[in-house]
Scaffold this active site. Sequence first.
Site, short mmCIF file in Angstrom:
data_model
loop_
_atom_site.label_atom_id
_atom_site.label_comp_id
_atom_site.label_asym_id
_atom_site.label_seq_id
_atom_site.Cartn_x
_atom_site.Cartn_y
_atom_site.Cartn_z
N LYS A 103 0.76 -1.23 -0.14
CA LYS A 103 -0.23 0.03 0.02
C LYS A 103 0.90 1.17 0.01
O LYS A 103 1.74 1.25 0.86
CB LYS A 103 -0.85 -0.11 1.12
C1 E4P Z 1 -8.25 1.46 3.98
O1 E4P Z 1 -7.55 1.01 3.01
C2 E4P Z 1 -8.26 2.65 4.49
O2 E4P Z 1 -6.93 2.96 5.12
C3 E4P Z 1 -9.32 2.86 5.57
O3 E4P Z 1 -10.42 2.42 4.97
C4 E4P Z 1 -9.39 4.47 6.20
O4 E4P Z 1 -10.70 4.40 6.91
P1 E4P Z 1 -10.98 5.46 7.97
O5 E4P Z 1 -11.28 6.77 7.02
O6 E4P Z 1 -12.22 5.14 8.54
O7 E4P Z 1 -9.91 5.62 8.83
#
Ligand code: E4P
Length: 218
Positions: free
Chosen positions: A87
């Site tokens: 990522k």
């Molecule tokens: C996933 O890949 C993201 O990091 C995550 O969905 C972020 O979610 P949030 O906005 O609830 O922190």
Amino acid sequence: MKFFIDTANLDQIREAQDLGILDGVTTNPSLMAKEGIKGDENILNHYKTICKIVDGDVSAEVIATDYDGMIKEGEELAALHEQIVVKVPVTKNGIKAIKYLSGKDIRTNCTLIFSQGQALLAAKAGATYVSPFIGRLDDTSTDGVDLIYKIVDMFNNYGIETQVLAASIRHTMHIIQCADAGADVATCPLNAILGLLNHPLTDKGLEQFMADYNKLNS
Ligand code: E4P
């Protein structure tokens, strides 16, 4: 639509896996910190544990923000397990790192996407997934699901193979809206997934079936 769970909590990952509908896991540094996972070795071991629990893709985020650091960490993360997807944030260095990593057949998830332009650049660089954050857009009075529609349309216009991974999902209705929009994947908190089961007519109907059975059979 594939279902990923958006957590680093092993109990929740196991529960979603036991449901039989789980296609993968996404994590980020905040989710790892929430579980108290600290120190590089512990973090890497945690990813390996997650890979043993699930069959699908497991997103592991780089911490470095410079290009050399990102590709070094990306290669280390990818070497941990074949299920790992690296990522990478959608910065200038991130786009360059995605280009490099995809050239090495390392799968990537471009994160922190808030616009079509960012998604287009990430796809051009060869990202396996782009992660538009719909909940965080909603938090700023901007329609997050609308961005999913637009990115899906844009990718369809050009036959782009990068998958749209709807992230920052906050509730059950977001999942349905992402399915309507044609997202390839939704990464969700466990409670949002379980919310899909809820309907009062199901509860009422089951209660009636049991009551009628018991009238004759007890
Ligand atoms: C996933 O890949 C993201 O990091 C995550 O969905 C972020 O979610 P949030 O906005 O609830 O922190």
